[in-house]
Design an enzyme around this catalytic site. Structure first.
Site, PDB file in Angstrom:
ATOM      1  N   CYS A  71       0.794  -1.228   0.000  1.00 37.53           N
ATOM      2  CA  CYS A  71       0.000   0.000   0.000  1.00 37.53           C
ATOM      3  C   CYS A  71       0.832   1.287   0.000  1.00 37.53           C
ATOM      4  O   CYS A  71       1.280   1.722  -1.052  1.00 37.53           O
ATOM      5  CB  CYS A  71      -0.964  -0.046   1.175  1.00 37.53           C
ATOM      6  SG  CYS A  71      -2.387   1.009   0.949  1.00 37.53           S
TER       7      CYS A  71
ATOM      8  N   HIS B 236      -3.502  -5.762   2.153  1.00 31.66           N
ATOM      9  CA  HIS B 236      -3.156  -5.951   3.567  1.00 31.66           C
ATOM     10  C   HIS B 236      -3.739  -7.306   3.962  1.00 31.66           C
ATOM     11  O   HIS B 236      -3.997  -8.143   3.136  1.00 31.66           O
ATOM     12  CB  HIS B 236      -3.804  -4.879   4.446  1.00 31.66           C
ATOM     13  CG  HIS B 236      -3.419  -3.486   4.107  1.00 31.66           C
ATOM     14  ND1 HIS B 236      -2.256  -2.921   4.540  1.00 31.66           N
ATOM     15  CD2 HIS B 236      -4.050  -2.534   3.383  1.00 31.66           C
ATOM     16  CE1 HIS B 236      -2.191  -1.664   4.116  1.00 31.66           C
ATOM     17  NE2 HIS B 236      -3.263  -1.404   3.399  1.00 31.66           N
TER      18      HIS B 236
END
Ligand code: GLN
Length: 273
Positions: A100, A213
């Protein structure tokens, strides 16, 4: 190969600034799966107190997500010799997983929802732009099929011929557009890089960049094993065959999620992990 003779060091980028959404779990999974095979392992924080030589010394690099403000602080620190060391490592095939906010920093730039553009390291040919604080974030479960040629082939081999699917969770405002860098995979469920072109993440040399994630590795242990195997081969130039581990719980977690998302489970369940 007597495993005790071998040791891997995991470089963990800015642990206190870049570990949102449980991304530290990626570090723990690599550490444990290395230990369980009887290899030595240590975790080296790479942060404001570290030098370029610290970066050069590690065998695997893990970078987690971060909020926009933290990304700015990190980029102010990751300059000069430290930036050069990161570039050298990734160019030369050090394996890593970057989630990310980390891939946003490895690209050319990240434009936050508010405030100034943050210049990145330009190692990955990609740019990321947050369209503004009133735009919907990309949040939710994510399933991708790995399409990056070399990684897909390696994972397929490790999965006895099954197609490699990764299961994760995304939460980002930034939208990423790839330049010449290869995508990590294509989106099966979720939004991925930008919600438009069906790509997810990026793959460069042996660096995995992803919006996933979850954290990624507990749900997709084959990727952790690929990182460990690649790091051992790079460091010691020996054939490596990792002892299989019992991944029943991870498999159950994956199946439950895929069923919940109504993803073509029959196809995905072919995978061993
Ligand atoms: N700040 C970035 C974004 O919102 C990254 C967020 C994250 O790492 N989860 O796009």
């Amino acid at each position: 190969m007597n495993n005790q003779q071998f040791e891997l060091s995991i470089g963990w980028l800015y642990p206190t600034l870049m570990s949102t959404y449980g991304d530290r779990g990626n570090v723990i999974v690599i550490e444990r799966r290395t230990q369980w095979r009887g290899y030595g392992v240590k975790v080296v924080p790479l942060d404001q107190n570290s030098t370029a030589d610290d970066i050069k010394s590690v065998d695997i690099i893990v970078g987690g997500g971060a909020q926009d403000r933290q990304q700015e602080i990190v980029m102010r620190d990751l300059q000069g010799a430290k930036a050069d060391a990161m570039r050298e490592k990734l160019d030369n095939g050090t394996p890593g997983v970057f989630t990310c906010g980390s891939p946003q920093l490895l690209g050319h730039y990240y434009e936050p929802g508010a405030g100034q553009r943050i210049e990145g390291l330009g190692i990955l040919d990609l740019v990321s732009v947050h369209p503004g604080e009133n735009t919907r974030r990309c949040i939710g479960n994510l399933v991708i099929e790995v399409t990056a040629a070399k990684l897909a082939q390696d994972l397929k081999e490790m999965l006895d011929g099954a197609t490699p699917y990764l299961v994760g969770f995304e939460n980002h405002g930034g939208r990423t557009k790839l330049g010449k860098v290869e995508a990590l995979g294509k989106v099966v469920y979720g939004l991925g890089n930008n919600g438009e072109d069906g790509t997810e993440g990026a793959f460069y040399q042996n660096a995995i960049a992803t919006y996933s994630h979850g954290p990624l590795l507990p749900k997709n242990p084959v990727v952790a094993d690929w990182l460990i195997q690649t790091a051992l081969r790079n460091k010691y130039d020996v054939p490596v065959s990792l002892t299989p581990l019992d991944d029943t719980l991870a498999m159950q977690g994956r199946s439950a999620m895929l069923k919940r998302l109504d993803v073509d489970v029959s196809k995905v369940q072919m995978a061993k992990v």
